[in-house]
Each structure stands twice: as C-alpha cells, then as structure tokens.
Design an enzyme around this catalytic site. Sequence first.
Site, PDB file in Angstrom:
ATOM      1  N   HIS A  57       0.894  -1.108  -0.122  1.00 19.46           N
ATOM      2  CA  HIS A  57       0.079   0.002  -0.130  1.00 19.46           C
ATOM      3  C   HIS A  57       1.065   1.241   0.140  1.00 19.46           C
ATOM      4  O   HIS A  57       0.564   2.388  -0.516  1.00 19.46           O
ATOM      5  CB  HIS A  57      -0.827   0.075   1.215  1.00 19.46           C
ATOM      6  CG  HIS A  57      -1.731  -0.929   1.513  1.00 19.46           C
ATOM      7  ND1 HIS A  57      -2.926  -1.337   0.351  1.00 19.46           N
ATOM      8  CD2 HIS A  57      -1.858  -2.062   2.304  1.00 19.46           C
ATOM      9  CE1 HIS A  57      -3.652  -2.362   0.819  1.00 19.46           C
ATOM     10  NE2 HIS A  57      -2.949  -2.853   1.905  1.00 19.46           N
ATOM     11  N   HIS A 109       2.559   8.825   0.466  1.00 19.37           N
ATOM     12  CA  HIS A 109       1.341   8.904  -0.421  1.00 19.37           C
ATOM     13  C   HIS A 109       1.572   9.590  -1.675  1.00 19.37           C
ATOM     14  O   HIS A 109       2.174  10.773  -1.530  1.00 19.37           O
ATOM     15  CB  HIS A 109       0.242   9.420  -0.050  1.00 19.37           C
ATOM     16  CG  HIS A 109      -0.025   8.453   1.104  1.00 19.37           C
ATOM     17  ND1 HIS A 109      -1.315   7.422   1.507  1.00 19.37           N
ATOM     18  CD2 HIS A 109      -0.004   8.727   2.840  1.00 19.37           C
ATOM     19  CE1 HIS A 109      -1.419   6.929   2.558  1.00 19.37           C
ATOM     20  NE2 HIS A 109      -0.541   7.843   3.349  1.00 19.37           N
TER      21      HIS A 109
HETATM   22 ZN   LIG Z   1      -0.568   8.005   5.422  1.00 16.45          ZN
END
Ligand SMILES: [Zn+2]
Length: 246
Positions: free
Chosen positions: A86, A113
């Site tokens: 992720h 991210h």
């Molecule tokens: Zn995060």
Amino acid sequence: MPKATALMISLSLAISASARADEGAHWAYDGHGGPEHWAELSKDFSMCGLGRNQSPVNLAGAVPSSLAAIRFDYPLETSEIVNNGHTVQINIAPGSAIDADGHHYLLKQVHFHTPSENQIDGKSFAAEAHFVHADADGNLAVVAVLFDDGAASPGLAALDPAMPDRTGQHRPVQARNAIAALLPPSRDYFEYSGSLTTPPCSEGVRWLVMKQPMTISPVQREALARIMHGPNNRPVQPLNARLVLD
Ligand SMILES: [Zn+2]
C-alpha cells in the site's frame, strides 16, 4: 532448482502471505476494494463509512488560534524500510518524539502517498509524507509534509538505493539524514482532528499538517507511484462539524 533457492522463494512467499494476512480484509485504492467500498469489506472497517471525523480533508477556512510550536526531538534512528503493498514505510527505532501542546508522542514510522491525501484550499499536491506518532496510551498524532512538483527531494534521493520494489520486501536501512531532509525548514502547521486514512479508518488522530511544502521531481514522483502501486491517496472526506486550526 537448487534447494537453497527453492527455500528462499518459499520463505519469501510465506513472508508476503503473512504480511497480507495481518492486514485483514483485502483493500485497495481502486476497483472492488477501493475507498468507497472499504466499509463493506469487513466489520472492522465500519468507521470508514460511519465516521464523521475522517481523513484526509481539504484544509480550508482555518481558524486563527496561535498554535504552540511543536518540539521535535528527532534522532531518527531508522531500522528498516518496508514495501507493504500500500505504501513504502520506514520504521523508526525507539527514541524519536514530538511534544505538541504538552503532549508527548513517540515517532513510529514514516510513509508516503502520491498524490497528496490532504489538500490546502482545494489544492492537491504531488505527494505527502506521514510521520506517524503514538503516545503512551496509543493515541496517534501524524505530522504530514506536502510535496509540490519541483526540484528533486534530497531526502527521497538518499532513500532511493534502499527503496524496496516488491510487495513484502523488507530491507535494513540507516536513513537518519534522509528522513530529516523530508521535513520543511518552517514548522508552522495546521491542526485538525481526524482518522487513519487507511482501513480501519480509526478516529481520534491528531493531524499536524506542515504549511510549507517541500518539492519532489517528476521522476521521483513516478518512481514512488510505481513501487507503491499508486495512486495511493484516499479521497478527501467532509469536515462536518470540525474546525481546522491555524
Ligand atoms: Zn498515510
């Protein structure tokens, strides 16, 4: 196939399988496991749908409130860098901490991210780093650093040789200077109360979002997105009754 090679392959398969099992239900950033379905994937993820104080948000209409300076005590001894499928995460050895409003939080890990999760006045950024802290009772505080498109990030450049390309890959890393270089010179920040931006979307997370963005080159952004199977940003969530403090 030589025995040793077969053993190594089966070991690495076992490690990646256990990493997946630890995460519970399979979730993702698109398709059937995507953010709009997280609450349906497991009863443990119900807050992703029911929560009223979810993250990320668009930081807009901030209320002037003379926030106290955050005190950073960051030796930043790192232990390992992990690709968990992720994100890419650097685990921090015990000893780094912040004090925010008289509250002491230990730094646990830093991850990325791309594009950014939080926005400022409706602007999305190229990337965002999350410095995840916990106090002695397990309450979380996240220091978020936004990255604009621009010059290469020296911090990410220093991490580059250690970046784990494959899901489940762990590598020992000494990255004190690299992590320090991710932080902006100005530590002015916005604060709001939010949640984890990944399942189980638990609330009660203190968000401390640095106002001064750093920069990341397009090549670095693409490399991060590739190894994190990006984009890996949850869409912004409604503020509801919350205030953003400036
Ligand atoms: Zn995060």
